[in-house]
Structure formats: C-alpha cells, structure tokens
Design a protein around this motif. Sequence first.
Motif, PDB file in Angstrom:
ATOM      1  N   PHE A 193       1.134  -1.046   0.377  1.00 13.34           N
ATOM      2  CA  PHE A 193      -0.082  -0.342  -0.267  1.00 13.34           C
ATOM      3  C   PHE A 193       0.986   1.454  -0.104  1.00 13.34           C
ATOM      4  O   PHE A 193       0.148   2.048  -0.183  1.00 13.34           O
ATOM      5  CB  PHE A 193      -1.045  -0.339   1.096  1.00 13.34           C
ATOM      6  CG  PHE A 193      -2.114   0.787   1.187  1.00 13.34           C
ATOM      7  CD1 PHE A 193      -2.517   0.856   0.221  1.00 13.34           C
ATOM      8  CD2 PHE A 193      -2.266   2.613   1.645  1.00 13.34           C
ATOM      9  CE1 PHE A 193      -4.623   1.433   0.656  1.00 13.34           C
ATOM     10  CE2 PHE A 193      -3.176   3.402   1.356  1.00 13.34           C
ATOM     11  CZ  PHE A 193      -4.437   2.530   0.513  1.00 13.34           C
ATOM     12  N   GLY A 194       1.870   0.781   0.414  1.00 19.92           N
ATOM     13  CA  GLY A 194       3.020   2.434   0.678  1.00 19.92           C
ATOM     14  C   GLY A 194       3.839   2.959  -1.259  1.00 19.92           C
ATOM     15  O   GLY A 194       3.497   3.705  -1.260  1.00 19.92           O
ATOM     16  N   HIS A 195       3.397   1.877  -1.840  1.00 20.84           N
ATOM     17  CA  HIS A 195       3.904   1.949  -3.295  1.00 20.84           C
ATOM     18  C   HIS A 195       2.246   2.091  -3.727  1.00 20.84           C
ATOM     19  O   HIS A 195       2.610   3.272  -4.738  1.00 20.84           O
ATOM     20  CB  HIS A 195       3.874   0.953  -3.899  1.00 20.84           C
ATOM     21  CG  HIS A 195       5.149  -0.030  -3.771  1.00 20.84           C
ATOM     22  ND1 HIS A 195       6.650   0.864  -4.219  1.00 20.84           N
ATOM     23  CD2 HIS A 195       5.837  -0.684  -3.880  1.00 20.84           C
ATOM     24  CE1 HIS A 195       7.586   0.303  -3.519  1.00 20.84           C
ATOM     25  NE2 HIS A 195       7.451  -0.606  -3.468  1.00 20.84           N
ATOM     26  N   ILE A 196       1.474   2.139  -2.845  1.00 16.15           N
ATOM     27  CA  ILE A 196      -0.046   2.294  -4.221  1.00 16.15           C
ATOM     28  C   ILE A 196      -0.393   4.189  -3.449  1.00 16.15           C
ATOM     29  O   ILE A 196      -1.044   5.219  -4.009  1.00 16.15           O
ATOM     30  CB  ILE A 196      -1.348   1.909  -3.644  1.00 16.15           C
ATOM     31  CG1 ILE A 196      -1.090   0.452  -4.359  1.00 16.15           C
ATOM     32  CG2 ILE A 196      -2.683   2.992  -3.809  1.00 16.15           C
ATOM     33  CD1 ILE A 196      -2.537  -0.213  -3.568  1.00 16.15           C
ATOM     34  N   LEU A 197       0.230   4.608  -2.723  1.00 21.30           N
ATOM     35  CA  LEU A 197       0.733   5.866  -2.205  1.00 21.30           C
ATOM     36  C   LEU A 197       1.435   6.695  -2.553  1.00 21.30           C
ATOM     37  O   LEU A 197       2.216   8.027  -2.241  1.00 21.30           O
ATOM     38  CB  LEU A 197       0.656   5.878  -0.048  1.00 21.30           C
ATOM     39  CG  LEU A 197      -0.583   5.525   0.552  1.00 21.30           C
ATOM     40  CD1 LEU A 197      -0.179   5.587   1.772  1.00 21.30           C
ATOM     41  CD2 LEU A 197      -1.307   6.198   0.078  1.00 21.30           C
ATOM     42  N   GLY A 198       2.604   6.576  -3.500  1.00 20.15           N
ATOM     43  CA  GLY A 198       3.193   6.535  -4.315  1.00 20.15           C
ATOM     44  C   GLY A 198       4.878   6.687  -3.445  1.00 20.15           C
ATOM     45  O   GLY A 198       5.929   7.513  -4.031  1.00 20.15           O
ATOM     46  N   LEU A 199       5.179   5.950  -2.415  1.00 16.10           N
ATOM     47  CA  LEU A 199       6.372   5.296  -2.472  1.00 16.10           C
ATOM     48  C   LEU A 199       7.149   4.245  -2.661  1.00 16.10           C
ATOM     49  O   LEU A 199       6.545   3.907  -3.566  1.00 16.10           O
ATOM     50  CB  LEU A 199       6.277   5.363  -0.217  1.00 16.10           C
ATOM     51  CG  LEU A 199       5.651   5.780   0.052  1.00 16.10           C
ATOM     52  CD1 LEU A 199       5.628   5.824   1.642  1.00 16.10           C
ATOM     53  CD2 LEU A 199       6.377   7.657   0.321  1.00 16.10           C
ATOM     54  N   THR A 200       8.278   4.871  -2.788  1.00  9.89           N
ATOM     55  CA  THR A 200       9.288   5.523  -2.728  1.00  9.89           C
ATOM     56  C   THR A 200       9.285   6.651  -3.873  1.00  9.89           C
ATOM     57  O   THR A 200      10.405   5.747  -5.271  1.00  9.89           O
ATOM     58  CB  THR A 200      10.908   5.865  -2.272  1.00  9.89           C
ATOM     59  OG1 THR A 200      10.314   5.307  -0.595  1.00  9.89           O
ATOM     60  CG2 THR A 200      11.566   7.079  -2.465  1.00  9.89           C
ATOM     61  N   ASN A 201       9.046   7.541  -4.597  1.00  8.11           N
ATOM     62  CA  ASN A 201       9.329   8.320  -5.816  1.00  8.11           C
ATOM     63  C   ASN A 201       8.697   7.785  -6.361  1.00  8.11           C
ATOM     64  O   ASN A 201       8.705   7.871  -8.306  1.00  8.11           O
ATOM     65  CB  ASN A 201      11.044   8.595  -5.785  1.00  8.11           C
ATOM     66  CG  ASN A 201      11.071   9.440  -7.392  1.00  8.11           C
ATOM     67  OD1 ASN A 201      10.097  10.454  -7.151  1.00  8.11           O
ATOM     68  ND2 ASN A 201      12.378   9.286  -7.856  1.00  8.11           N
ATOM     69  N   LEU A 202       7.293   7.580  -6.978  1.00 10.87           N
ATOM     70  CA  LEU A 202       6.653   6.589  -7.350  1.00 10.87           C
ATOM     71  C   LEU A 202       5.009   7.047  -6.918  1.00 10.87           C
ATOM     72  O   LEU A 202       3.644   6.973  -7.171  1.00 10.87           O
ATOM     73  CB  LEU A 202       5.453   5.162  -7.129  1.00 10.87           C
ATOM     74  CG  LEU A 202       5.097   4.231  -7.734  1.00 10.87           C
ATOM     75  CD1 LEU A 202       6.039   4.097  -9.166  1.00 10.87           C
ATOM     76  CD2 LEU A 202       5.525   2.847  -6.868  1.00 10.87           C
ATOM     77  N   GLY A 203       5.114   8.416  -7.953  1.00 13.63           N
ATOM     78  CA  GLY A 203       3.853   9.341  -7.890  1.00 13.63           C
ATOM     79  C   GLY A 203       3.861  10.209  -6.743  1.00 13.63           C
ATOM     80  O   GLY A 203       3.041  11.447  -6.955  1.00 13.63           O
ATOM     81  N   THR A 204       4.222   9.903  -5.660  1.00 14.59           N
ATOM     82  CA  THR A 204       4.500  10.920  -4.073  1.00 14.59           C
ATOM     83  C   THR A 204       5.880  11.502  -4.608  1.00 14.59           C
ATOM     84  O   THR A 204       6.625  10.675  -4.455  1.00 14.59           O
ATOM     85  CB  THR A 204       4.938  10.268  -3.574  1.00 14.59           C
ATOM     86  OG1 THR A 204       2.863   9.746  -2.907  1.00 14.59           O
ATOM     87  CG2 THR A 204       4.774  11.618  -2.535  1.00 14.59           C
ATOM     88  N   ASP A 205       6.302  12.695  -4.372  1.00 11.98           N
ATOM     89  CA  ASP A 205       7.574  13.124  -4.882  1.00 11.98           C
ATOM     90  C   ASP A 205       8.605  13.644  -3.457  1.00 11.98           C
ATOM     91  O   ASP A 205       7.701  13.136  -2.659  1.00 11.98           O
ATOM     92  CB  ASP A 205       7.424  14.952  -5.391  1.00 11.98           C
ATOM     93  CG  ASP A 205       7.192  14.831  -7.106  1.00 11.98           C
ATOM     94  OD1 ASP A 205       6.687  14.138  -7.498  1.00 11.98           O
ATOM     95  OD2 ASP A 205       5.993  15.691  -7.347  1.00 11.98           O
ATOM     96  N   MET A 206       9.420  12.875  -3.726  1.00 10.14           N
ATOM     97  CA  MET A 206       9.658  13.238  -2.991  1.00 10.14           C
ATOM     98  C   MET A 206      10.801  14.371  -2.410  1.00 10.14           C
ATOM     99  O   MET A 206      11.339  15.259  -2.372  1.00 10.14           O
ATOM    100  CB  MET A 206      12.207  12.258  -3.482  1.00 10.14           C
ATOM    101  CG  MET A 206      11.189  10.960  -3.208  1.00 10.14           C
ATOM    102  SD  MET A 206      13.273   9.870  -4.011  1.00 10.14           S
ATOM    103  CE  MET A 206      14.211  10.747  -4.749  1.00 10.14           C
TER     104      MET A 206
END
Length: 262
Positions: A193-206
């Motif tokens: 679910f962390g990946h679905i939330l865009g982590l890491t650098n997968l839709g959620t910017d760092m």
Amino acid sequence: MRRSFLTMLLLLVFINSCSKEDVNHTGPNNNDTDNIDITLNQKATGASSHDLLSDDVFKSMIIEVVYVDGFEPSQNAINNFKSFLEARTFKPNGITIEKRAITSSGKTKYTIQDIIAIEEANRTKYNTNNQIAVWVFFVDGASHENTNNGVVLGTAYRNTSFVIFEETIQDLSNSAFEPNRSVLETTVITHEFGHILGLTNLGTDMVNTHEDTEHPKHCNVENCLMYWSAETGDGLSNLIGSSSAPQLDAQCIADLQANGGK
C-alpha cells in the motif's frame, strides 16, 4: 539449517515482489458499473496517491478485501492495515473495510494478468463522488514470478489495486524459525500500500532524495518499511520473534505529508 534455508530462499523476495508494480492494465469488467467510470481505478500504481492521502476530493475510503476460501488474512493484520491508513491519510468520513470470500480458480500459479481478470470479474467497489475505493486480493497459489532464488509475497499493480500471495505467506510463517503470520502479513500489506501511496518516488515526490538507486522505488533507509529488503534476508530475520511490522521512516512520512497526507 531451516533458518539458513529460509534466509536463502527469501533473499530476492522483495526485488521480485515489486517487479510489476508500475504496470497499468485494462480489461473487461462483468460487474454492474453503470454510471461509474471504472477506468479511474485502472491507472498506474501511484497515480492516485494524492487522492488517497488527502481529503481534497475524497472524504472517505472503502477497502474491498477479497480472499480465496481458506486464505483469509488474520484479523490482526487487517486491524493493523486500518491503523496504518488512519495514521497517514485524511478521510474525515471514515475508512471502511469489507471482507468476503470467493472460490478458488484452481490455479497453482498466478500471473498479474490472471489477478487482473479475477479483479475485473469480482470487484464491486469503485470511486464515487466523494469516496475512493481500493481492492486487495488474498490469493491461493503462488506468483508466476517465483524462481528458485526467491518468491513474491505481494504486488501493487494499479492505482487502487494490489494482491497478496497469502498461500506463500502462510507457508513462510508461524513456525519456530519463521515470523509471526500477522506480522508478516502486516509488513507485506502496508509495504504494497505504500507503493500505492506513491512511495518511493512512485507518484509521491520526494522532499529529500532517499530513493535507493540500486533498487528503484524503494527507500534507502534500512529500517524503513519501504526498504527493498524489508521482507527478505536480514529484514525477515528481524521479524522472527517481533510483535510488530517495520514502520515508515521520517523521510517517507515527510513525502506523504507533502502530498496531502498525515
């Protein structure tokens, strides 16, 4: 000897588990979805990170947990998953988890296309005006991506969809030299679910650069939930005897907060 074998077997689990996470698939759907645009739930992994994290559009979230008969996740893992969601997302109208069982397809190995076909035949929850929907499937059988060197425990494959290979998790947990099952389940569920939330650098910017250059889309902090080996090697060894799953590190939390989360 058994512990050494377990460690060797799982060394590449996490590399394999994320091999398909950024693939976007579409296909037929047999549910009655009149007036619902199901393509909004068929985007690439991470594409809905802001919508999941914030309450700008969606004030509530529904999680559709579907499992094959005999492979229901532990209630403790589901409770931990909900706590993870409540800690990181703004959903003032609440987060609901609905569970139900389906019969097995009879397969012993599943490709992501097989998983997509099952989702599209059985998924009933899609985004509405103010509620975002997530599908998670706990499957019998193993991933087709498994090799002699490693196995897949979970894969996030769409913006609101992920699969947990529950039979594999059950095979690798609850003995004297293996992790507690609910701890291992919680680790895999929250990582995917962390990946679905865009982590890491997968839709959620760092906010700060912390992506592991050798293992893209993973955090470079070793004790972080999003570290590539969180479920393998030393990571799994650390779970043996542990009563809790790894947590997100400060940098991953900062990324989520900058994208509308808590």
